[in-house]
Design a protein around this motif. Structure first.
Motif, mmCIF file in Angstrom:
data_model
loop_
_atom_site.group_PDB
_atom_site.id
_atom_site.type_symbol
_atom_site.label_atom_id
_atom_site.label_comp_id
_atom_site.label_asym_id
_atom_site.label_seq_id
_atom_site.Cartn_x
_atom_site.Cartn_y
_atom_site.Cartn_z
ATOM 1 N N LYS A 1 -9.174 -49.247 -1.635
ATOM 2 C CA LYS A 1 -9.360 -47.792 -1.699
ATOM 3 C C LYS A 1 -8.048 -47.038 -1.504
ATOM 4 N N SER A 2 -6.929 -47.770 -1.575
ATOM 5 C CA SER A 2 -5.642 -47.154 -1.269
ATOM 6 C C SER A 2 -5.172 -46.173 -2.332
ATOM 7 N N GLY A 3 -5.636 -46.368 -3.571
ATOM 8 C CA GLY A 3 -5.131 -45.566 -4.666
ATOM 9 C C GLY A 3 -3.806 -46.081 -5.205
ATOM 10 N N GLU A 4 -3.267 -47.125 -4.564
ATOM 11 C CA GLU A 4 -1.975 -47.682 -4.977
ATOM 12 C C GLU A 4 -2.158 -48.602 -6.186
ATOM 13 N N LYS A 5 -1.271 -48.452 -7.164
ATOM 14 C CA LYS A 5 -1.283 -49.309 -8.337
ATOM 15 C C LYS A 5 -0.314 -50.470 -8.113
ATOM 16 N N VAL A 6 -0.851 -51.672 -8.134
ATOM 17 C CA VAL A 6 -0.011 -52.860 -7.972
ATOM 18 C C VAL A 6 -0.167 -53.748 -9.204
ATOM 19 N N SER A 7 0.840 -54.562 -9.459
ATOM 20 C CA SER A 7 0.783 -55.453 -10.615
ATOM 21 C C SER A 7 -0.406 -56.399 -10.493
ATOM 22 N N ALA A 8 -1.095 -56.610 -11.610
ATOM 23 C CA ALA A 8 -2.285 -57.459 -11.617
ATOM 24 C C ALA A 8 -1.960 -58.886 -11.197
ATOM 25 N N ASN B 1 -18.369 -60.961 8.751
ATOM 26 C CA ASN B 1 -18.626 -60.292 10.023
ATOM 27 C C ASN B 1 -17.364 -59.624 10.557
ATOM 28 N N SER B 2 -16.230 -60.333 10.451
ATOM 29 C CA SER B 2 -14.964 -59.760 10.918
ATOM 30 C C SER B 2 -14.556 -58.563 10.066
ATOM 31 N N LEU B 3 -14.814 -58.635 8.772
ATOM 32 C CA LEU B 3 -14.501 -57.506 7.895
ATOM 33 C C LEU B 3 -15.274 -56.261 8.312
ATOM 34 N N ILE C 1 -9.770 -51.114 5.954
ATOM 35 C CA ILE C 1 -9.044 -52.318 5.577
ATOM 36 C C ILE C 1 -8.830 -52.266 4.064
ATOM 37 N N THR C 2 -7.589 -52.309 3.646
ATOM 38 C CA THR C 2 -7.273 -52.159 2.231
ATOM 39 C C THR C 2 -7.423 -53.454 1.458
ATOM 40 N N ALA D 1 -16.726 -57.596 1.083
ATOM 41 C CA ALA D 1 -15.485 -56.874 0.810
ATOM 42 C C ALA D 1 -15.713 -55.783 -0.230
ATOM 43 N N ARG D 2 -16.484 -56.106 -1.243
ATOM 44 C CA ARG D 2 -16.760 -55.113 -2.292
ATOM 45 C C ARG D 2 -17.607 -53.963 -1.762
ATOM 46 N N GLU D 3 -18.543 -54.286 -0.911
ATOM 47 C CA GLU D 3 -19.369 -53.238 -0.300
ATOM 48 C C GLU D 3 -18.510 -52.269 0.506
ATOM 49 N N LEU D 4 -17.469 -52.805 1.146
ATOM 50 C CA LEU D 4 -16.606 -52.000 2.007
ATOM 51 C C LEU D 4 -15.403 -51.416 1.268
ATOM 52 N N GLY D 5 -15.263 -51.733 -0.009
ATOM 53 C CA GLY D 5 -14.147 -51.210 -0.789
ATOM 54 C C GLY D 5 -12.821 -51.875 -0.485
#
Length: 327
Positions: free
Chosen positions: A8-15, A158-160, A169-170, A191-195
């Protein structure tokens, strides 16, 4: 190069990111000149997502990156990790305590020669320190302007959830490849549920999914793979059968096996950014080419069907190492 948004950072990183561990640690002898050239080529190829950790070469890898960051800092989305500490006998233990991570962050900033770390990971989850305490102290680093985003590595679902309740958590960095898919059951959906973005490390199975390693006796005597269960002779030979079958699929697609393995990961979701590690320019260029490999639904079904016909032989870490993952 193609780019993806990290969590959810909005940051574009190389694939395709760049794992830098092997430049200083674990995979045989260093070649600082070639590593430097590889880092510079990464930027020329548009690979801006670099991953290191303070334990790689006991800080040496961060120092290696600092030479390029000194003039190209704005071109790199920089990730590093903390938590593993060395004992006098050379063995390691994990420390996720607030006191230690504050010191570790300052030390990493100094070695890297930067004012801020873009993505700061806890290298594992400390079973002696509540994850809420670790992440709470990491969040203080964000407030202090030393860190921009937070990540976890090899964390359970659970830790996530517990960590995300304290601070966003990004990214989650966990081993994920055609050979290692255990996060798919519970961790990936959470992880997907939490973005939370997924950053697969060892996406090429520590070289096993490249078809460049056919004989483990060719490994450097100091190469850590010599001690991994999956690279013991019997297990390695069994897994070579899978590699040979996948090599044929790659040939039919007109790409290398490494490119096929990375393209398969990229096809698992837009939230996935693998970080294949290399210290050589030729492999960096090959890995970067994976973004041009298009896999259809039929291709993906065919690969999954093929993998379903085999059993991966050998654990990815020793018994002690396995106790540190997905917790």
């Amino acid at each position: 190069m193609q780019y993806r948004t990290l969590g959810k950072s909005g940051e574009k990183v190389s694939a395709i990111g760049l794992g830098c561990m092997g430049m200083a640690f674990a995979y045989g002898q260093r070649d600082d000149q070639e590593s430097q050239a590889t880092l510079e080529l990464a930027l020329d190829l548009g690979i801006n997502f670099w991953d290191t950790a303070d334990m790689y070469g006991q800080g040496y890898n961060e120092e290696q990156l600092s030479k390029v960051l000194a003039t190209r800092r704005k071109d790199v989305f920089l990730a590093t990790k903390f938590g593993f500490r060395y004992k006098e006998d050379g063995s390691t233990y994990f420390d996720g305590s607030p006191d230690y991570l504050r010191k570790a962050c300052d030390a990493s900033l100094k070695r890297l020669g930067v004012d801020v770390i873009d993505l700061y990971y806890s290298h594992r989850v400390d079973d002696k320190v509540p994850i809420e305490e670790t992440v709470g102290a990491m969040a203080e680093l964000v407030k202090a302007g030393k860190v921009r985003y937070l990540g976890l590595s090899e964390a359970s679902a659970n830790s996530l959830r517990k960590a995300s309740a304290v601070h966003p958590i990004t990214a989650l960095q966990s081993e994920y490849s055609l050979f290692v898919r255990d996060i798919e059951k519970e961790i990936l959906p959470t992880a997907r549920e939490l973005g939370i973005g997924i950053v697969p490390y060892s996406p090429l199975g520590r070289g096993a999914l490249t078809n460049t390693l056919r004989d483990i006796s060719s490994l450097d005597p100091t190469d850590f793979r010599r001690n991994l269960p999956r690279f013991q002779q019997e297990a390695f030979e069994q897994n070579l059968r899978i590699v040979t079958a996948l090599e044929k699929v790659a040939g039919d697609k007109g790409c290398t096996l490494a490119q096929l393995a990375l393209a398969w990961l990229l096809a698992q979701g837009e939230d996935i950014v693998p970080i294949p590690g290399t210290k050589r320019r030729k492999y960096l260029q090959e890995n970067a080419g994976a973004v041009d490999v298009q896999l259809s639904n039929d291709d993906l079904q065919s690969i999954n069907s093929l993998m379903g016909g085999y059993q991966i032989s050998g654990e990815r870490y020793s018994e002690g190492g396995m106790k540190l993952v997905n917790r």
